[in-house]
Design a protein around this motif. Structure first.
Motif, PDB file in Angstrom:
ATOM      1  N   ARG A  73      24.167  50.680  26.289  1.00 42.83           N
ATOM      2  CA  ARG A  73      24.124  51.797  27.187  1.00 42.83           C
ATOM      3  C   ARG A  73      24.804  53.075  26.241  1.00 42.83           C
ATOM      4  NH1 ARG A  73      27.471  51.377  32.707  1.00 42.83           N
ATOM      5  NH2 ARG A  73      25.623  49.721  33.115  1.00 42.83           N
ATOM      6  N   THR A 130      28.706  39.750  34.980  1.00 41.03           N
ATOM      7  CA  THR A 130      27.701  38.390  35.302  1.00 41.03           C
ATOM      8  C   THR A 130      28.363  38.027  36.752  1.00 41.03           C
ATOM      9  OG1 THR A 130      29.040  37.000  34.409  1.00 41.03           O
ATOM     10  CG2 THR A 130      27.634  38.005  32.989  1.00 41.03           C
ATOM     11  N   VAL A 176      25.433  44.904  27.492  1.00 37.31           N
ATOM     12  CA  VAL A 176      24.941  45.959  28.221  1.00 37.31           C
ATOM     13  C   VAL A 176      25.704  47.301  28.075  1.00 37.31           C
ATOM     14  CG1 VAL A 176      24.662  46.818  30.590  1.00 37.31           C
ATOM     15  CG2 VAL A 176      24.147  44.316  30.220  1.00 37.31           C
ATOM     16  N   LEU A 177      27.031  47.061  27.919  1.00 34.26           N
ATOM     17  CA  LEU A 177      27.691  48.358  27.491  1.00 34.26           C
ATOM     18  C   LEU A 177      27.099  48.754  26.191  1.00 34.26           C
ATOM     19  CD1 LEU A 177      31.290  47.345  28.831  1.00 34.26           C
ATOM     20  CD2 LEU A 177      29.622  48.893  29.778  1.00 34.26           C
ATOM     21  N   LEU A 228      32.106  48.599  35.606  1.00 33.56           N
ATOM     22  CA  LEU A 228      31.510  47.705  34.452  1.00 33.56           C
ATOM     23  C   LEU A 228      30.545  46.530  34.894  1.00 33.56           C
ATOM     24  CD1 LEU A 228      35.186  46.876  32.846  1.00 33.56           C
ATOM     25  CD2 LEU A 228      33.476  48.379  32.047  1.00 33.56           C
ATOM     26  N   PRO A 229      29.512  46.569  33.955  1.00 33.67           N
ATOM     27  CA  PRO A 229      28.639  45.596  34.354  1.00 33.67           C
ATOM     28  C   PRO A 229      29.190  44.174  34.218  1.00 33.67           C
ATOM     29  CG  PRO A 229      28.003  46.632  32.356  1.00 33.67           C
ATOM     30  CD  PRO A 229      29.161  47.313  32.874  1.00 33.67           C
ATOM     31  N   VAL A 286      32.434  40.557  31.900  1.00 34.51           N
ATOM     32  CA  VAL A 286      32.066  41.877  31.492  1.00 34.51           C
ATOM     33  C   VAL A 286      30.684  41.667  30.633  1.00 34.51           C
ATOM     34  CG1 VAL A 286      32.287  43.853  30.309  1.00 34.51           C
ATOM     35  CG2 VAL A 286      34.155  43.150  32.112  1.00 34.51           C
ATOM     36  N   GLN A 287      29.696  42.320  31.012  1.00 38.07           N
ATOM     37  CA  GLN A 287      28.461  42.398  30.151  1.00 38.07           C
ATOM     38  C   GLN A 287      28.882  43.127  28.853  1.00 38.07           C
ATOM     39  OE1 GLN A 287      25.354  42.746  32.973  1.00 38.07           O
ATOM     40  NE2 GLN A 287      24.904  40.524  32.847  1.00 38.07           N
TER      41      GLN A 287
END
Length: 68
Positions: A62, A49, A58-59, A46-47, A54-55
């Motif tokens: 994506r 910071t 960004v999810l 998971l992206p 969790v960002q």
């Protein structure tokens, strides 16, 4: 969803697909149709910071094409 390391020599994508199928089948037996998850994406990581959150943006970016 992020899978734990390991898994009998299969690739992460293969393990993720098999896990997602098993999870969706198990949920279908236990939960009403309107409560079920419609889509499940398995990712390697998971992206996050710098502070570890969790960002979500960004999810969303994506997987925008898969959801639309």
């Amino acid at each position: 969803m992020v899978l734990a390391p390991g898994g009998e020599g299969r690739t992460a994508a293969a393990r993720g697909s098999a896990f997602a199928d098993d999870l969706m089948a198990a949920v279908a037996e236990q939960v009403a149709p309107y409560q079920r998850v419609r889509r499940l994406f398995v990712v390697d990581a998971l992206p996050v910071t710098d502070t570890g959150k969790v960002q979500k943006t960004v999810l969303r970016e994506r997987f925008a094409d898969a959801v639309a």
